[in-house]
Design an enzyme around this catalytic site. Structure first.
Site, PDB file in Angstrom:
ATOM      1  N   HIS A  16       0.928  -1.305  -0.166  1.00  0.00           N
ATOM      2  CA  HIS A  16      -0.009   0.156  -0.033  1.00  0.00           C
ATOM      3  C   HIS A  16       0.763   1.251   0.089  1.00  0.00           C
ATOM      4  O   HIS A  16       1.706   1.662   1.051  1.00  0.00           O
ATOM      5  CB  HIS A  16      -1.075   0.099   1.069  1.00  0.00           C
ATOM      6  CG  HIS A  16      -1.833   1.020   1.163  1.00  0.00           C
ATOM      7  ND1 HIS A  16      -2.980   1.060   0.228  1.00  0.00           N
ATOM      8  CD2 HIS A  16      -2.059   2.110   1.834  1.00  0.00           C
ATOM      9  CE1 HIS A  16      -3.784   2.209   0.379  1.00  0.00           C
ATOM     10  NE2 HIS A  16      -3.405   2.813   1.545  1.00  0.00           N
ATOM     11  N   ARG A  73      -5.130  15.383   6.669  1.00  0.00           N
ATOM     12  CA  ARG A  73      -5.840  15.284   5.508  1.00  0.00           C
ATOM     13  C   ARG A  73      -5.904  16.517   4.702  1.00  0.00           C
ATOM     14  O   ARG A  73      -5.561  16.744   3.641  1.00  0.00           O
ATOM     15  CB  ARG A  73      -6.994  14.749   5.523  1.00  0.00           C
ATOM     16  CG  ARG A  73      -7.690  14.245   4.124  1.00  0.00           C
ATOM     17  CD  ARG A  73      -8.969  13.529   4.265  1.00  0.00           C
ATOM     18  NE  ARG A  73     -10.097  14.505   4.723  1.00  0.00           N
ATOM     19  CZ  ARG A  73     -11.337  13.912   4.296  1.00  0.00           C
ATOM     20  NH1 ARG A  73     -11.633  13.140   3.782  1.00  0.00           N
ATOM     21  NH2 ARG A  73     -12.324  15.080   4.829  1.00  0.00           N
ATOM     22  N   TYR A  78      -5.280   7.746  -6.681  1.00  0.00           N
ATOM     23  CA  TYR A  78      -6.730   8.327  -6.904  1.00  0.00           C
ATOM     24  C   TYR A  78      -6.410   9.792  -7.376  1.00  0.00           C
ATOM     25  O   TYR A  78      -7.288  10.555  -7.697  1.00  0.00           O
ATOM     26  CB  TYR A  78      -7.400   8.396  -5.723  1.00  0.00           C
ATOM     27  CG  TYR A  78      -6.851   8.743  -4.448  1.00  0.00           C
ATOM     28  CD1 TYR A  78      -6.533  10.207  -4.274  1.00  0.00           C
ATOM     29  CD2 TYR A  78      -6.167   8.094  -3.500  1.00  0.00           C
ATOM     30  CE1 TYR A  78      -6.052  10.781  -3.114  1.00  0.00           C
ATOM     31  CE2 TYR A  78      -5.436   8.589  -2.420  1.00  0.00           C
ATOM     32  CZ  TYR A  78      -5.422   9.943  -2.182  1.00  0.00           C
ATOM     33  OH  TYR A  78      -4.746  10.242  -1.202  1.00  0.00           O
ATOM     34  N   ARG A  95     -16.906   6.033   2.199  1.00  0.00           N
ATOM     35  CA  ARG A  95     -17.557   7.301   2.124  1.00  0.00           C
ATOM     36  C   ARG A  95     -17.412   7.865   0.902  1.00  0.00           C
ATOM     37  O   ARG A  95     -17.913   8.936   0.647  1.00  0.00           O
ATOM     38  CB  ARG A  95     -16.712   7.933   3.255  1.00  0.00           C
ATOM     39  CG  ARG A  95     -15.494   8.351   3.225  1.00  0.00           C
ATOM     40  CD  ARG A  95     -15.018   9.269   4.323  1.00  0.00           C
ATOM     41  NE  ARG A  95     -13.548   9.631   4.021  1.00  0.00           N
ATOM     42  CZ  ARG A  95     -12.508   9.095   4.208  1.00  0.00           C
ATOM     43  NH1 ARG A  95     -12.576   7.752   5.082  1.00  0.00           N
ATOM     44  NH2 ARG A  95     -11.179   9.280   4.137  1.00  0.00           N
ATOM     45  N   HIS A 152      -9.560   1.132   1.376  1.00  0.00           N
ATOM     46  CA  HIS A 152      -9.372   1.440   2.723  1.00  0.00           C
ATOM     47  C   HIS A 152     -10.542   1.241   3.411  1.00  0.00           C
ATOM     48  O   HIS A 152     -11.557   1.384   3.122  1.00  0.00           O
ATOM     49  CB  HIS A 152      -9.383   3.004   2.607  1.00  0.00           C
ATOM     50  CG  HIS A 152      -8.145   3.516   2.066  1.00  0.00           C
ATOM     51  ND1 HIS A 152      -7.924   4.949   1.498  1.00  0.00           N
ATOM     52  CD2 HIS A 152      -6.709   3.202   2.113  1.00  0.00           C
ATOM     53  CE1 HIS A 152      -6.715   5.126   0.969  1.00  0.00           C
ATOM     54  NE2 HIS A 152      -5.862   4.132   1.357  1.00  0.00           N
ATOM     55  N   HIS A 162      -5.798  -1.001   6.360  1.00  0.00           N
ATOM     56  CA  HIS A 162      -5.824  -0.626   7.623  1.00  0.00           C
ATOM     57  C   HIS A 162      -6.715  -1.356   8.725  1.00  0.00           C
ATOM     58  O   HIS A 162      -6.449  -2.219   9.498  1.00  0.00           O
ATOM     59  CB  HIS A 162      -6.443   0.637   7.797  1.00  0.00           C
ATOM     60  CG  HIS A 162      -5.493   1.684   6.910  1.00  0.00           C
ATOM     61  ND1 HIS A 162      -4.085   1.893   7.305  1.00  0.00           N
ATOM     62  CD2 HIS A 162      -5.894   2.552   6.022  1.00  0.00           C
ATOM     63  CE1 HIS A 162      -3.812   2.811   6.393  1.00  0.00           C
ATOM     64  NE2 HIS A 162      -4.809   3.207   5.731  1.00  0.00           N
ATOM     65  N   ASP A 218       2.378   3.143   3.043  1.00  0.00           N
ATOM     66  CA  ASP A 218       1.398   3.993   2.933  1.00  0.00           C
ATOM     67  C   ASP A 218       1.759   5.479   2.803  1.00  0.00           C
ATOM     68  O   ASP A 218       2.002   5.880   1.536  1.00  0.00           O
ATOM     69  CB  ASP A 218       0.537   3.734   4.111  1.00  0.00           C
ATOM     70  CG  ASP A 218      -1.021   4.580   4.087  1.00  0.00           C
ATOM     71  OD1 ASP A 218      -1.209   5.156   3.050  1.00  0.00           O
ATOM     72  OD2 ASP A 218      -1.732   4.557   5.065  1.00  0.00           O
TER      73      ASP A 218
END
Length: 455
Positions: free
Chosen positions: A69, A92, A131, A216, A240, A277, A328
Site C-alpha cells: 500500500h 488530510r 486516486y 464514504r 481503505h 488498515h 502508505d
C-alpha cells in the site's frame, strides 16, 4: 542439495551466490540461485564457495519485499506534517494541499525518486493506490490517464514492479459531492471511472488493478461496478477500511451497517480483495473478512503516525485473512520496521509477546504481499519464482553479533532499510552494494522532486 529446477526454455543468464539465504522456513549457508527468463531456474544449497562468474551477495538474502500500500505523492509530506498537533482529519487537509500542486511531470519525478527509495529498502514490488487522476478543478487531461501512466513509467525507471490500483473516489462522504480538493480525484460515476481505467495498460513490470477509496468515497449503489470491473479482469481489488471511527459512525448512520458489512453486501469482499488498515472492526467484521478470504494490509508506521490506532491483525489472521504490509504515507519506507511494528504494537495492546514468528512476519512482507498485488509467483526463493531478492548486511551495528541461523530474527527485530545492500528484480541488479544502479543519486532526486512540488 539442489531444489528441483523447473524447465524455463531459456538459458541461465545470471547466477547469484548468497552467503546466507532465508528459504521460507530456515536460513541456509551457501545458496546459489540461477536466473533464466527473469525467474529462478534452480536454487542450489550447500554451495560453499561462489561458482565461477556468480554475483556474490554477502549477508542474508531474502525474497524481494512487497510494499502492498503506497501513496507515492505523500512522500512530499515527510516531516512537514510533524509540526503541531491534530488528527487524521487535520493531516488530510495538508495532504490535499500537496495533491493540488502536482502535474504529470512532477508526479513522475516524485514517484520515480520514491520508488528508487523503495528499491534501496529492498522492495521489489509496490501497490500504488492511485486516486490523483485529473487536473485541478477536475478537468481531465488530454490523456485521461496521464497521472497513472506517469506512475507506471516512474516504477520502470526506478527498476521495480508496480500494481497500479486505479482508485474510484467519487464523493466527499455519504451523500456529499466532492469538495474542491477532491475534484481531481473524481470521475463523477463508477461507470465513468471504469471506462477511463479500462484504457490503462500494464506490461512486464506493471499490473493494473482497482480500488475503492473507501465506503464514504464511493456510493453504495456503485460499489458493485468497481468490484465487477476487477472481477472481469481477475485483477486485485483494494479498499481503505475502517481507518477512522468517524467513518464507521457515518456509515452506520447512513446505511445501518458497518463499512465491512456494506462491502460484503455489495460483493466487494473475496480472495482477490485486500482491506487496508481495518483498524476499528467489530467481531462480525473480523469474521466477514476472514471467512471471505479477504486480505488485510497493515500499515503500522502510518497508522501510528496519524494516531489511527492499533488494528486487530492477529484476530484477522486467526479468522482467515492473509496479512500484508505497506508504508502508505511514507513517514518512513522500511518494510522491516512495518513487520516489527505489527508484532510490537500487538504486544503493547495485549501485554503479551510473540504473536508472530520472524518467519511469519517475513512472509507478510514478501510472499503474502506479492499475492495481494496479483503476483503469486513472487516472494519466494525457489525454482520457478520471480527472480526478485534483497540482501541485508549481517555486519552492521544493528545486525552484527547473532549467529547466522538467527538471521531471520535479526532481519525482523533489528535490521532496517539502511542495512539493504542488494536488490534484484527479474534477475536484474537494481541496487548493488547499497547504491541504486539506475537512479544515480537517490537523495538528490528526492530533494529535487519534493522541491519541484512546492515550487
Amino acid at each position: 542439495m539442489q531444489l528441483t529446477p523447473r524447465p524455463t526454455g531459456t538459458p541461465v543468464t545470471a547466477t547469484y551466490w548468497a552467503s546466507h539465504a532465508w528459504l521460507g522456513t530456515h536460513v541456509e549457508a551457501g545458496v546459489a540461485l540461477d536466473v533464466a527468463g527473469g525467474r529462478f531456474a534452480a536454487v542450489r544449497t550447500g554451495v560453499e564457495t561462489p561458482p565461477p562468474g556468480a554475483v556474490v551477495l554477502r549477508g542474508l538474502t531474502l525474497p524481494g519485499l512487497a510494499n502492498t500500500h503506497s501513496h507515492a505523492f505523500h512522500r512530499a509530506l515527510r516531516s512537514s506534517v510533524q509540526v503541531g498537533a491534530g488528527t487524521f482529519w487535520s493531516w488530510r487537509e495538508l495532504m490535499y494541499r500537496v495533491a493540488s500542486l502536482l502535474t504529470p511531470d512532477t508526479y513522475y519525478e516524485l514517484a520515480r525518486a520514491t520508488y528508487a527509495e523503495m528499491a534501496l529498502a529492498g522492495i521489489t514490488s509496490v501497490g500504488e493506490f492511485h486516486y490523483l487522476h485529473h487536473a485541478p478543478g477536475g478537468r481531465p487531461y488530454d490523456n485521461p490517464n496521464a497521472m497513472g501512466e506517469a506512475l507506471v513509467a516512474a516504477a520502470a525507471e526506478a527498476g521495480i514492479r508496480i500494481t497500479l490500483l486505479d482508485t474510484a473516489y467519487l464523493a466527499a462522504g455519504f451523500g456529499e459531492k466532492p469538495n474542491r480538493h477532491q475534484l481531481r480525484f473524481s470521475d463523477t460515476t463508477a461507470d465513468a471511472w471504469a471506462e477511463r481505467a479500462a484504457a490503462l495498460r500494464g506490461g512486464d513490470h506493471a499490473l493494473i488493478g482497482a480500488a475503492v477509496h473507501s465506503v464514504r468515497a464511493v456510493p453504495a449503489d456503485q460499489l458493485a461496478t468497481v468490484a465487477a470491473w476487477a472481477d472481469e479482469r481477475g485483477a486485485p481489488l483494494h479498499v481503505h477500511l475502517s481507518e477512522q471511527t468517524a467513518e464507521n459512525d457515518a456509515c452506520v448512520a447512513a446505511h445501518g451497517r458497518t463499512p465491512t458489512r456494506l462491502l460484503a453486501d455489495h460483493g466487494v469482499l473475496g480472495p482477490r480483495t485486500t482491506a487496508v488498515h481495518s483498524t476499528h472492526l467489530t467481531a462480525e467484521d473480523i469474521d466477514l473478512l476472514g471467512s471471505s478470504g479477504t486480505g488485510t494490509c497493515m500499515c503500522p508506521t502510518t497508522e501510528r503516525d496519524l494516531a489511527d490506532g492499533i488494528g486487530p491483525a492477529a484476530a484477522l489472521q486467526r479468522a482467515g485473512s492473509p496479512l500484508s504490509l505497506g508504508s502508505d504515507s511514507h513517514a518512513v519506507i522500511d518494510l522491516f520496521e512495518e513487520a516489527r511494528a505489527m508484532e510490537l504494537d500487538e504486544r503493547l495492546r495485549t501485554r503479551v509477546r510473540g504473536h508472530w514468528t520472524a518467519e511469519a512476519l517475513l512472509r507478510a512482507a514478501s510472499a503474502d504481499g506479492h499475492a495481494a498485488l496479483g503476483r503469486p509467483e513472487a516472494g519466494t526463493l525457489e525454482p520457478g519464482a520471480a527472480a526478485d531478492l534483497t540482501t541485508i548486511a549481517l555486519d552492521s551495528v544493528r545486525t552484527a553479533g547473532p549467529v547466522p541461523r538467527m538471521a531471520a530474527q535479526v532481519a525482523v527485530f533489528a535490521a532496517s532499510a539502511a542495512d539493504v545492500r542488494h536488490t534484484v528484480v527479474a534477475g536484474r541488479h537494481i541496487v548493488r552494494d547499497g547504491r541504486h544502479t539506475m537512479v544515480e543519486d537517490v537523495p538528490r532526486a528526492l530533494a529535487s522532486a519534493v522541491a519541484a512540488v512546492y515550487r
